[in-house]
Design an enzyme around this catalytic site. Structure first.
Site, short mmCIF file in Angstrom:
data_model
loop_
_atom_site.label_atom_id
_atom_site.label_comp_id
_atom_site.label_asym_id
_atom_site.label_seq_id
_atom_site.Cartn_x
_atom_site.Cartn_y
_atom_site.Cartn_z
N HIS A 118 35.89 35.92 49.78
CA HIS A 118 37.36 36.54 49.09
C HIS A 118 37.03 37.83 48.53
O HIS A 118 36.89 38.43 47.98
CB HIS A 118 38.04 35.27 49.27
CG HIS A 118 39.10 34.65 50.09
ND1 HIS A 118 40.10 34.30 49.64
CD2 HIS A 118 37.98 34.00 50.80
CE1 HIS A 118 40.30 33.44 50.82
NE2 HIS A 118 38.66 33.91 51.78
N TYR A 144 48.85 33.65 44.85
CA TYR A 144 49.50 32.90 43.25
C TYR A 144 51.04 33.72 43.55
O TYR A 144 51.22 34.71 43.56
CB TYR A 144 48.82 33.96 42.33
CG TYR A 144 46.70 33.46 41.48
CD1 TYR A 144 47.18 32.12 41.27
CD2 TYR A 144 46.41 33.57 42.52
CE1 TYR A 144 45.72 31.66 41.46
CE2 TYR A 144 45.02 33.11 42.98
CZ TYR A 144 44.76 32.62 41.66
OH TYR A 144 43.63 31.91 41.79
N PRO A 149 44.11 25.74 35.09
CA PRO A 149 43.70 26.53 36.44
C PRO A 149 43.49 27.81 37.02
O PRO A 149 43.04 28.32 37.68
CB PRO A 149 43.70 24.92 37.68
CG PRO A 149 45.28 24.45 37.10
CD PRO A 149 44.70 24.56 35.06
N LYS A 157 38.79 29.26 36.55
CA LYS A 157 37.68 29.84 35.73
C LYS A 157 36.88 28.27 35.27
O LYS A 157 36.07 28.54 34.52
CB LYS A 157 38.22 29.98 34.55
CG LYS A 157 38.77 31.82 34.83
CD LYS A 157 37.15 33.24 34.45
CE LYS A 157 37.77 33.52 36.22
NZ LYS A 157 36.89 33.45 36.75
N TYR A 190 38.67 38.13 37.33
CA TYR A 190 38.99 37.46 37.77
C TYR A 190 37.33 36.81 39.01
O TYR A 190 37.42 35.70 39.53
CB TYR A 190 39.54 37.75 39.73
CG TYR A 190 40.72 36.27 40.35
CD1 TYR A 190 40.74 35.04 40.31
CD2 TYR A 190 40.17 36.39 41.30
CE1 TYR A 190 41.36 34.65 40.74
CE2 TYR A 190 40.40 35.57 42.26
CZ TYR A 190 41.13 34.15 41.83
OH TYR A 190 41.56 33.02 42.82
#
Ligand code: FAD
Ligand code: DHB
Length: 393
Positions: free
Chosen positions: A75, A204, A296, A300, A388
């Site tokens: 991704h 998200y 979460p 990570k 990220y």
């Protein structure tokens, strides 16, 4: 009492313990893994889904990358839904071509168990009442109970990879250990369903009703989460109620295309920020969730475990093969420096996207402004993207 001898005694057969055992075995270093539960129990837990490239590289170095590379999905972007719209963070553009791999922790663990079995690695399941002794001496040892008898493992080093509730952190005297902790006033209700993911990339979502996340394990298996009060139980949430709440937190056009179906797993995870320092006491090294927990939101948890294993693996190889202890001596400091950065990022994403029970108008307006700023600034997007995909080891 039966006694076995190994170089590195590893407590915990989760991803941290198995990965370290596999990496060390390939360099000729002997390990014994003690796991409290059965293999099926460990594989039954649905947890993380997003791997940093550093983690993926460690899996390859461990000889466990083939299925991950064949079935995992690369991704190079993620979406953030807010104020009724979707904005994309182009991970590849802002990191010079980096990305993340979507491949579930269950599959990572399955591949590691298979690799351990293929090399005749010693993984002892249902090892109960593990206890640690003589950590400050050059000859520490472990004991455990199994099949009605007590057994002993003599080692040079002990690695505590036994998760947040394990025995190893508790073996460090309280006047040595410093613990930092923050418990959030909500949890994540997660559902796994055999449906096509609503979006090819993760979403998200920040919404007045609370946070939501659309993730996946494959193009046939979706993983969704919604923020719920910490007092809720999974049994209280019917599938219909879950889908309705999830849809209400997504932009309308996304919600309209969401495929629903029966849940095949449903559970609530609490959110916590936790760090224990130092990560070494005598011959004991802590790794992964045994030493730290992140909320979460930034994906990570597993990835921070992997960076610990990277430092520990290289430190142990240098000790045994190069007669050099510099890596082991620097382990705690190096691991913690990266862990704290993962903590900071996870805390920032959690604060940005969740609805806090006692939040005031000003807090919510600051969240909206933080998001507006993020999507108006290449510098802010680059900062989000580099965290990220994972900071360098
Ligand atoms: P663990 O996976 O906890 O493994 C530790 C192992 O040690 C376990 O198998 C346990 O049975 C064993 N053990 C425990 N005590 C003992 C003992 N006394 N003796 C012997 N063995 C023992 N991360 C994300 O990035 N995204 C997510 O969505 C996400 N969801 C999560 C949901 C939950 C409910 C939890 C608990 C964690 C989640 N995480 C998530 C975090 C991620 O799964 C962990 O960071 C990762 O599992 C850490 O791996 P580990 O091997 O260090 O610990
Ligand atoms: C998943 C979990 C996370 O915490 C996250 O940030 C992204 C994905 C998952 O389970 O798929």
């Amino acid at each position: 009492m039966s006694v076995i001898r190994t170089q590195v005694g590893i407590i915990g057969g989760g991803p941290s313990g198995l990965l370290l055992s596999q990496l060390l075995h390939r360099r000729g270093i002997d390990t014994v893994v003690l796991e409290k539960h059965s293999r099926d129990y460990v594989l039954g837990r649905i947890r993380a889904g997003v791997l940093e490239h550093g983690f993926a590289n460690l899996m390859r170095e461990a000889g466990c990358g083939d299925r991950m590379d064949a079935e995992g999905e690369i991704h190079d972007g993620v979406y953030i839904a807010h104020q009724g719209r979707m904005d994309r963070v182009d991970l590849a553009r802002h990191t010079g071509g980096n990305s993340v791999l979507v491949y579930g922790q269950t599959e990572v663990t399955r591949d590691l168990y298979q690799a351990r079995a293929d090399m005749d690695g010693v993984v002892i399941h249902n090892a109960r009442d593990v206890a640690l002794f003589d950590l400050k001496s050059a000859a520490p040892y472990l004991t455990y109970a199994k099949d009605g008898a007590t057994h002993r493992v003599d080692c040079d080093y002990i690695v505590g990879a036994d998760g947040f509730h394990g025995a190893s952190r508790k073996a460090i005297p309280s006047d040595v250990l410093r613990e930092y902790e923050k418990v959030y006033p909500f949890g994540w209700l997660g559902v796994l369903s055999e449906t096509k993911p609503v979006s090819p990339e993760l979403i998200y979502a920040r919404h007045e009703r609370g946070f939501a996340l659309c993730s996946m394990r494959s193009q046939l298996l979706s993983r969704y989460y919604i923020q719920v009060p910490i007092t809720d139980t999974a049994a209280q949430w019917s599938d219909d109620a879950f889908w309705a709440e999830l849809k209400s937190r997504l932009p309308q056009d996304v919600a309209e295309t969401l495929q629903t179906g029966p849940s095949i797993e449903k559970s609530i995870a609490p959110l916590r920020s936790f760090v224990a320092e130092p990560m070494r006491y005598g011959q004991l090294f802590l790794a992964g969730d045994a030493a730290h927990i992140v909320p979460p939101t930034g994906a990570k948890g597993l990835n921070s475990a992997a960076s610990d294993i990277h430092y520990l693996y290289h430190g142990l190889v240098d000790h045994y093969l190069n007669d050099d202890d510099a890596g082991l001596d620097a382990y705690s400091e190096k691991a913690l420096a990266r862990v704290w950065k993962a903590q900071r990022f996870s805390w920032w994403m959690t604060n940005l996207l969740h609805r806090f029970p006692d939040s005031e108008d000003v807090d919510q307006q600051l969240q909206r402004t933080d998001l507006d700023y993020l999507f108006s600034s290449d510098a802010a997007l680059a900062s989000m993207a580099e965290n990220y995909v994972g900071l360098p080891y």
